[in-house]
Design a protein around this motif. Structure first.
Motif, PDB file in Angstrom:
ATOM      1  N   ARG B  30       5.568  -2.571   6.716  1.00 46.86           N
ATOM      2  CA  ARG B  30       6.255  -3.970   6.506  1.00 46.86           C
ATOM      3  C   ARG B  30       6.302  -4.210   4.977  1.00 46.86           C
ATOM      4  NH1 ARG B  30       4.667  -7.685  11.505  1.00 46.86           N
ATOM      5  NH2 ARG B  30       6.359  -6.712  12.966  1.00 46.86           N
ATOM      6  N   THR B  31       5.084  -3.632   4.247  1.00 41.89           N
ATOM      7  CA  THR B  31       5.340  -3.782   2.737  1.00 41.89           C
ATOM      8  C   THR B  31       5.890  -2.622   2.333  1.00 41.89           C
ATOM      9  OG1 THR B  31       2.995  -2.708   2.650  1.00 41.89           O
ATOM     10  CG2 THR B  31       3.139  -5.095   2.673  1.00 41.89           C
ATOM     11  N   LEU B  32       5.807  -1.365   2.894  1.00 41.89           N
ATOM     12  CA  LEU B  32       6.789  -0.541   2.129  1.00 41.89           C
ATOM     13  C   LEU B  32       8.345  -0.784   2.319  1.00 41.89           C
ATOM     14  CD1 LEU B  32       7.218   2.218   0.917  1.00 41.89           C
ATOM     15  CD2 LEU B  32       7.070   3.192   3.211  1.00 41.89           C
ATOM     16  N   GLY B  33       8.695  -1.111   3.717  1.00 41.26           N
ATOM     17  CA  GLY B  33      10.075  -1.675   3.940  1.00 41.26           C
ATOM     18  C   GLY B  33      10.492  -3.052   3.014  1.00 41.26           C
ATOM     19  N   PHE B  34       9.513  -3.639   2.622  1.00 42.03           N
ATOM     20  CA  PHE B  34      10.051  -4.872   1.621  1.00 42.03           C
ATOM     21  C   PHE B  34      10.179  -4.345   0.081  1.00 42.03           C
ATOM     22  CE2 PHE B  34       9.372  -8.597  -0.877  1.00 42.03           C
ATOM     23  CZ  PHE B  34      10.186  -9.386  -0.249  1.00 42.03           C
ATOM     24  N   TRP B  35       9.065  -3.368  -0.163  1.00 41.31           N
ATOM     25  CA  TRP B  35       9.395  -2.737  -1.371  1.00 41.31           C
ATOM     26  C   TRP B  35      10.665  -2.254  -1.626  1.00 41.31           C
ATOM     27  CZ3 TRP B  35       7.978  -3.016  -6.194  1.00 41.31           C
ATOM     28  CH2 TRP B  35       7.934  -1.838  -7.055  1.00 41.31           C
ATOM     29  N   LEU B  36      10.931  -1.379  -0.440  1.00 39.52           N
ATOM     30  CA  LEU B  36      12.376  -0.819  -0.564  1.00 39.52           C
ATOM     31  C   LEU B  36      13.532  -1.879  -0.616  1.00 39.52           C
ATOM     32  CD1 LEU B  36      12.096   1.820   2.255  1.00 39.52           C
ATOM     33  CD2 LEU B  36      11.987   2.206  -0.259  1.00 39.52           C
TER      34      LEU B  36
END
Lengths: 116, 209
Positions: B30-36
């Motif tokens: 979820r944090t990688l997705g939000f970073w994208l």
């Protein structure tokens, strides 16, 4: 590296937080912005040179914030965040740099000085 | 879940980042997705900065950059933004230790400073309206209002999100969902500091060279 799933606070994304890093990022960004303001206020350089220096300072501050606030580095936890950013940089250059360059040269070639 | 045999791969059950057999990791994904998502948000600002660079000389006989920009006032806004971001960072350092009061204090301080910033921006734009420097006056003013207020709009949504997180931390404690939302809000809030560096340098300081 295996990390616990019972306690979300053990997750590396949580454990990355570092009060000292945040302090360094905070003080550095503020000091650099005050330096930029001082350079502008004292007209330390001609405008074009000043703009170059301001841009370099902004870039350094952004890199420092990415490191100290976003914890971007090459570690196993963060490598994909870093890769995603690096892959986006060409898009920034194309979107901002090429647009301004295009309109600047368009202006130069079409708006003949003294006629408008 | 941890038995990976090469001949039977069920596409419905393969987890993308599970290359070390440690199961599904919702916080990381979820944090990688939000970073994208934040990087795509950064592209919005890239477009706005490009538009500003094109329109900045088109004042149409109205107020120019030098007429409406007050870099010292903007410097105080920088101080408020950076301090708010720092306060949120301290909240995240408290999260690392499982200190609920520390997280709530960090969020409250970041929230209060964010409100101060919005108050300063409100005064700035109220003065612009009083001077007739409204967005429809010229291409320059349209670009200026849009870029500064898009950052302000991000601050407003960050504050709403912070309010939600305050209630969730108090009600639910540090569950997995609350923790990943706190990390995502950290990404979002710290991102506003990066955008502000660009706004301060390329809009406010550049305007009075």
């Amino acid at each position: 590296m295996s990390h616990g799933h019972d306690n979300p606070l053990d997750h590396p994304e949580v454990q990355l937080a570092s009060p000292r890093g945040y302090l360094v990022g905070y003080v550095f960004a503020l000091a650099m912005m005050i330096l930029s303001l001082g350079l502008v206020k004292s007209h330390a350089l001609p405008p074009a040179g000043l703009m170059t220096v301001l841009s370099i300072i902004a870039l350094v501050v952004i890199l420092a914030q990415l490191y100290f606030l976003f914890h971007l580095d090459l570690s196993e936890t963060q490598i994909w965040h870093t890769v995603a950013l690096v892959m986006t940089v060409p898009l920034f250059i194309m979107a901002v740099g090429l647009t301004i360059w295009m309109f600047y040269t368009l202006h130069m070639r079409t708006m003949i000085p003294g006629l408008g | 879940m941890s038995s990976h045999s090469a001949e039977s791969v069920d596409p419905g059950k393969v987890s993308l980042w599970d290359y070390e057999h440690h199961g599904h990791d919702p916080i990381s994904t979820r944090t990688l997705g939000f970073w994208l998502y934040m990087l795509s948000d950064a592209m919005i600002f890239a477009a706005l900065f490009a538009a500003y660079g094109v329109y900045v000389r088109n004042a149409a006989g109205g107020p120019t950059e030098a007429d409406i920009i007050h870099p010292i006032y903007a410097m105080w806004e920088s101080v408020v933004v950076f301090t708010s971001v720092f306060a949120y960072g301290l909240g995240m350092a408290a999260l690392k230790k499982g200190n609920r009061a520390g997280v709530i204090n960090g969020l409250l301080a970041a929230f209060a400073l964010g409100l101060v910033f919005l108050g300063m921006e409100y005064k700035e734009f109220a003065d612009l309206i009083a001077d007739g420097a409204v967005p429809q006056r010229s291409g320059f003013l349209s670009a200026y209002w849009t870029i500064v207020l898009t950052h302000g709009l991000h601050m407003i949504f960050g504050l709403l999100w912070m309010l939600v997180m305050l209630f969730q931390v108090m009600r639910e404690g540090f569950t997995q969902n609350v923790v990943y939302r706190l990390i995502n809000l950290r990404l979002f809030w710290h991102f506003q500091a990066i955008i502000w560096v660009c706004v301060f340098t390329f809009v406010y300081l550049k305007g009075v060279l």
